[in-house]
Design a protein around this motif. Structure first.
Motif, PDB file in Angstrom:
ATOM      1  N   ASN A   1       0.833  -1.203   0.000  1.00  0.00           N
ATOM      2  CA  ASN A   1       0.000   0.000   0.000  1.00  0.00           C
ATOM      3  C   ASN A   1       0.868   1.253   0.000  1.00  0.00           C
ATOM      4  N   ILE A   2       1.955   1.220   0.775  1.00  0.00           N
ATOM      5  CA  ILE A   2       2.895   2.342   0.784  1.00  0.00           C
ATOM      6  C   ILE A   2       3.538   2.507  -0.588  1.00  0.00           C
ATOM      7  N   VAL A   3       3.965   1.393  -1.169  1.00  0.00           N
ATOM      8  CA  VAL A   3       4.655   1.429  -2.463  1.00  0.00           C
ATOM      9  C   VAL A   3       3.747   1.976  -3.555  1.00  0.00           C
ATOM     10  N   TYR A   4       2.481   1.547  -3.570  1.00  0.00           N
ATOM     11  CA  TYR A   4       1.547   2.083  -4.564  1.00  0.00           C
ATOM     12  C   TYR A   4       1.371   3.591  -4.404  1.00  0.00           C
ATOM     13  N   LYS A   5       1.352   4.065  -3.152  1.00  0.00           N
ATOM     14  CA  LYS A   5       1.231   5.511  -2.915  1.00  0.00           C
ATOM     15  C   LYS A   5       2.413   6.272  -3.503  1.00  0.00           C
ATOM     16  N   SER A   6       3.569   5.620  -3.576  1.00  0.00           N
ATOM     17  CA  SER A   6       4.766   6.284  -4.096  1.00  0.00           C
ATOM     18  C   SER A   6       4.788   6.338  -5.617  1.00  0.00           C
ATOM     19  N   GLY A   7       3.872   5.610  -6.260  1.00  0.00           N
ATOM     20  CA  GLY A   7       3.848   5.561  -7.722  1.00  0.00           C
ATOM     21  C   GLY A   7       4.560   4.359  -8.301  1.00  0.00           C
ATOM     22  N   LEU A   8       5.188   3.543  -7.449  1.00  0.00           N
ATOM     23  CA  LEU A   8       5.820   2.311  -7.916  1.00  0.00           C
ATOM     24  C   LEU A   8       4.778   1.203  -8.006  1.00  0.00           C
ATOM     25  N   LYS A   9       5.060   0.188  -8.815  1.00  0.00           N
ATOM     26  CA  LYS A   9       4.132  -0.921  -8.999  1.00  0.00           C
ATOM     27  C   LYS A   9       4.828  -2.237  -8.670  1.00  0.00           C
ATOM     28  N   PRO A  10       4.424  -2.878  -7.578  1.00  0.00           N
ATOM     29  CA  PRO A  10       4.988  -4.200  -7.293  1.00  0.00           C
ATOM     30  C   PRO A  10       4.481  -5.228  -8.294  1.00  0.00           C
ATOM     31  N   CYS A  11       5.247  -6.281  -8.518  1.00  0.00           N
ATOM     32  CA  CYS A  11       4.765  -7.401  -9.320  1.00  0.00           C
ATOM     33  C   CYS A  11       3.636  -8.091  -8.558  1.00  0.00           C
ATOM     34  N   GLU A  12       2.502  -8.338  -9.233  1.00  0.00           N
ATOM     35  CA  GLU A  12       1.335  -8.938  -8.588  1.00  0.00           C
ATOM     36  C   GLU A  12       0.937 -10.207  -9.331  1.00  0.00           C
ATOM     37  N   HIS A  13       0.668 -11.293  -8.570  1.00  0.00           N
ATOM     38  CA  HIS A  13       0.238 -12.514  -9.249  1.00  0.00           C
ATOM     39  C   HIS A  13      -1.216 -12.425  -9.710  1.00  0.00           C
ATOM     40  N   ASN A  14      -2.041 -11.615  -9.043  1.00  0.00           N
ATOM     41  CA  ASN A  14      -3.446 -11.368  -9.455  1.00  0.00           C
ATOM     42  C   ASN A  14      -4.264 -12.649  -9.598  1.00  0.00           C
ATOM     43  N   LEU A  15      -3.932 -13.657  -8.833  1.00  0.00           N
ATOM     44  CA  LEU A  15      -4.695 -14.908  -8.848  1.00  0.00           C
ATOM     45  C   LEU A  15      -5.756 -14.825  -7.755  1.00  0.00           C
ATOM     46  N   ASP A  16      -6.998 -14.708  -8.164  1.00  0.00           N
ATOM     47  CA  ASP A  16      -8.084 -14.453  -7.219  1.00  0.00           C
ATOM     48  C   ASP A  16      -8.111 -15.473  -6.087  1.00  0.00           C
ATOM     49  N   ASN A  17      -8.240 -14.938  -4.870  1.00  0.00           N
ATOM     50  CA  ASN A  17      -8.419 -15.761  -3.665  1.00  0.00           C
ATOM     51  C   ASN A  17      -7.235 -16.669  -3.360  1.00  0.00           C
ATOM     52  N   LEU A  18      -6.060 -16.327  -3.873  1.00  0.00           N
ATOM     53  CA  LEU A  18      -4.850 -17.065  -3.518  1.00  0.00           C
ATOM     54  C   LEU A  18      -3.880 -16.128  -2.814  1.00  0.00           C
ATOM     55  N   GLN A  19      -3.344 -16.609  -1.683  1.00  0.00           N
ATOM     56  CA  GLN A  19      -2.403 -15.803  -0.915  1.00  0.00           C
ATOM     57  C   GLN A  19      -1.078 -15.660  -1.658  1.00  0.00           C
ATOM     58  N   GLY A  20      -0.642 -16.719  -2.308  1.00  0.00           N
ATOM     59  CA  GLY A  20       0.553 -16.618  -3.139  1.00  0.00           C
ATOM     60  C   GLY A  20       1.856 -16.837  -2.411  1.00  0.00           C
TER      61      GLY A  20
ATOM     62  N   ILE B   1       4.871   7.529   3.092  1.00  0.00           N
ATOM     63  CA  ILE B   1       4.751   6.403   4.015  1.00  0.00           C
ATOM     64  C   ILE B   1       3.598   6.617   4.980  1.00  0.00           C
ATOM     65  N   TYR B   2       3.470   7.833   5.495  1.00  0.00           N
ATOM     66  CA  TYR B   2       2.378   8.137   6.435  1.00  0.00           C
ATOM     67  C   TYR B   2       1.023   7.843   5.792  1.00  0.00           C
ATOM     68  N   GLN B   3       0.826   8.316   4.575  1.00  0.00           N
ATOM     69  CA  GLN B   3      -0.450   8.105   3.892  1.00  0.00           C
ATOM     70  C   GLN B   3      -0.671   6.632   3.569  1.00  0.00           C
ATOM     71  N   GLY B   4       0.383   5.947   3.155  1.00  0.00           N
ATOM     72  CA  GLY B   4       0.252   4.528   2.833  1.00  0.00           C
ATOM     73  C   GLY B   4      -0.162   3.704   4.030  1.00  0.00           C
ATOM     74  N   VAL B   5       0.367   4.037   5.194  1.00  0.00           N
ATOM     75  CA  VAL B   5       0.004   3.336   6.431  1.00  0.00           C
ATOM     76  C   VAL B   5      -1.401   3.726   6.868  1.00  0.00           C
ATOM     77  N   LYS B   6      -1.685   5.010   6.860  1.00  0.00           N
ATOM     78  CA  LYS B   6      -2.980   5.513   7.331  1.00  0.00           C
ATOM     79  C   LYS B   6      -4.127   4.975   6.485  1.00  0.00           C
ATOM     80  N   GLU B   7      -3.927   4.848   5.186  1.00  0.00           N
ATOM     81  CA  GLU B   7      -5.005   4.455   4.276  1.00  0.00           C
ATOM     82  C   GLU B   7      -5.121   2.938   4.104  1.00  0.00           C
ATOM     83  N   PHE B   8      -4.289   2.193   4.802  1.00  0.00           N
ATOM     84  CA  PHE B   8      -4.378   0.731   4.746  1.00  0.00           C
ATOM     85  C   PHE B   8      -5.524   0.269   5.646  1.00  0.00           C
ATOM     86  N   ASN B   9      -6.484  -0.419   5.057  1.00  0.00           N
ATOM     87  CA  ASN B   9      -7.693  -0.807   5.794  1.00  0.00           C
ATOM     88  C   ASN B   9      -7.716  -2.260   6.225  1.00  0.00           C
ATOM     89  N   GLY B  10      -6.572  -2.919   6.175  1.00  0.00           N
ATOM     90  CA  GLY B  10      -6.501  -4.280   6.665  1.00  0.00           C
ATOM     91  C   GLY B  10      -6.614  -5.301   5.559  1.00  0.00           C
TER      92      GLY B  10
END
Length: 533
Positions: A147-166, A368-377
């Motif tokens: 969530n922090i990384v997305y706020k910074s404009g970076l994009k992590p690699c995502e597996h995007n496999l629905d309902n899988l923890q990965g 970082i502050y916004q990324g942490v604050k806006e994380f809803n679990g």
């Protein structure tokens, strides 16, 4: 037919000759590996034709393919044109090992066969690669850091496999080769020797985060220190690199000393009031004494000389709701953070994510502050699913003794009268189920067993005059059986909920259903709550 050598063995690295016109045929695009491999190849600019025997409407991970409109997919069969167009074919290992009819047909065409391991050899991950392990908190720490990384404009690699923890099999290694700016990977195992190395080594980690190590994922034949050594496999992979570790866990400190780790170690921890005292096995043969903040971590000492010291990054001035704190950095700067989730365990998770964002990714405070604050679990973690009258209904995935203790302690900090419906079947066997019940009785006002194992443990406790005023047995517990770590059946989970709702004269504020079954049958519970109204 093409002339090609047999490339189905992995004794040596294959000589794979590819160029911009190479066409890869991928079998099983609706499965985990086939889906990821198809996307990796297209992310790297290659043409992919793919197949799966299911129909499009039954393709489990079809949504992950929506950004790949140029991928040619054959559903329901494999036409001859598939073989004629493919320069290489990627087959699931199961089809290779069984020498299936499809494998035989590929061999007949003399088409070189590739495996997931070959794909990992062909491409390197995007860097940096951050691997996160530990007994508890991995999933939340991963999600919060992302969530922090997305706020910074970076994009992590995502597996995007629905309902899988990965966090298992080939997923982390393949995920790390997808398009993105960096990798934040959950690398968890069931504690089998060699399993974490096998999982993490193909990811080529640059940084590791260890959240905690507690004796909760063990079966009756396993020793805690052997399990801890499995976590040490990530430490070994990161020699000369960077580790971010929970300073308040004596097992992590002891493990670093035992392995004589050489590299940069960055520590984080909390300053708060201990809530209990416990012991943890140390590699010296003694037990370290721990004044616990949450289960298994706190201020500690051992006869061998391992003892608590202040961490590099210290979370302090923690508020009563456990959702705001100040963070002292190694250069004595003070940063304030607020969370949208509660709990000391989430302050630990947040601090790990913040330290990584500051020290490794070098992101600025505001981001970082916004990324942490806006994380809803994370779904299934202290997740409210409904309300009946004045009772909040919640599910939580906690499924081991430390997790149950930590979650219920936090919920008692938030609610006056708490009912815990236990749906677990411990990975550690009946011993773990007894410990789960014991920890639930320490923190919850009322405990309702909703799995066979939990019910048997509760009956035994009552027979021994334990929990007489807390344990509420369902009048009727439907049939159910342990399936892996899934403790309760759907009907048993429902019976647990209705038993909790029957406590009309107990002034209950919160009903929390804990365990994997509670999370799995969340939608059923929501339907029951709706119908009850």
């Amino acid at each position: 037919m093409r002339e090609a050598k047999d490339m189905t063995t992995n004794d040596t690295k294959k000589n794979i000759d590819i160029n911009e016109d190479t066409v890869f045929g991928v079998i099983g695009v609706c499965g985990i590996n086939g889906n990821l491999i198809s996307r990796i190849l297209m992310d790297h600019g290659y043409k992919v034709i793919a197949n799966d025997m299911v129909n499009p409407e039954d393709c489990r991970f079809k949504s992950a393919l929506k950004d790949y409109p140029d991928m040619e997919i054959y559903y329901g069969g494999v036409p001859e044109s598939f073989f004629e167009k493919s320069d290489y074919i990627v087959l699931p290992m199961a089809l290779i090992e069984s020498k299936s009819m499809l494998y035989q047909k590929v061999k007949k065409y003399n088409i070189p066969i590739l495996t997931p391991e070959d794909i990992c050899d062909m491409f390197m991950p995007a860097h940096p690669v951050i691997c996160i392990t530990g007994t508890n908190g991995k999933t939340t720490t991963v999600a919060m850091l992302k969530n922090i990384v997305y706020k910074s404009g970076l994009k992590p690699c995502e597996h995007n496999l629905d309902n899988l923890q990965g966090n298992a099999a080939d997923i982390p290694a393949l995920q790390s080769r997808l398009k993105g700016d960096l990798n934040i990977l959950e690398t968890g195992t069931f504690g089998v020797t060699g399993s974490l190395k096998k999982l993490a080594e193909p990811c080529h980690p640059d940084v590791g985060i260890i959240t905690n190590i507690t004796p909760d994922h063990l079966d009756k034949n396993e020793r805690f220190l052997d399990y801890a050594m499995v976590k040490g496999e990530l430490i070994e992979l990161l020699r000369g690199k960077k580790l971010i570790v929970n300073n308040d866990d004596p097992t992590i400190k002891a493990l670093l000393d035992k392995l004589d780790y050489v590299g940069e170690v960055i520590t984080y921890g909390l300053e708060t009031n201990p809530v209990s005292k416990s012991t943890k096995q140390c590699f010296c043969g003694n037990n370290a004494v721990v004044d616990e903040y949450i289960a298994g971590v706190g201020v500690y000492s051992c006869k061998c000389g391992i003892e608590y010291q202040k961490p590099d990054f210290l979370a302090f001035n923690i508020n009563d709701e456990h959702n705001a704190f100040d963070l002292k950095t190694p250069d004595n700067k003070i940063m304030h953070f607020e969370l949208s989730v509660n709990g000391l365990h989430n302050i630990y998770n947040a601090t790990a994510a913040i330290v990584c964002a500051l020290k490794i990714l070098q992101l600025d405070y505001d981001t970082i502050y916004q990324g942490v604050k806006e994380f809803n679990g994370v779904d299934g973690r202290m997740q409210t699913i409904g309300k009946i009258a004045d009772k909040t209904i919640m599910v939580d995935y906690a499924h081991n003794p430390a997790g149950i203790s930590t979650v219920l302690a936090e919920l008692k900090n938030m609610y006056d009268v708490v009912v815990d419906v236990i749906t677990t079947s411990s990975e550690s066997g009946i011993k773990g189920d007894h410990e789960i019940l014991e920890n639930a009785l320490k923190h919850a006002d009322y405990v309702i067993p909703a799995s066979n194992n939990a019910y048997d443990c509760a009956k035994e406790a009552l027979d021994n005059k334990i929990g007489i005023n807390q344990i509420i047995l369902p009048e009727y517990l439907p049939q159910g059986e342990k399936i892996g770590t899934l403790g309760a059946s759907k009907d048993q989970v429902k019976a647990g909920l209705y038993t909790a709702l029957s406590l009309a004269n107990k002034n209950v504020d919160l009903i929390v259903l804990t365990g994997e079954a509670a999370y799995k049958f969340e939608e059923t519970l929501k339907d029951e709550i709706h119908s009850f109204k």
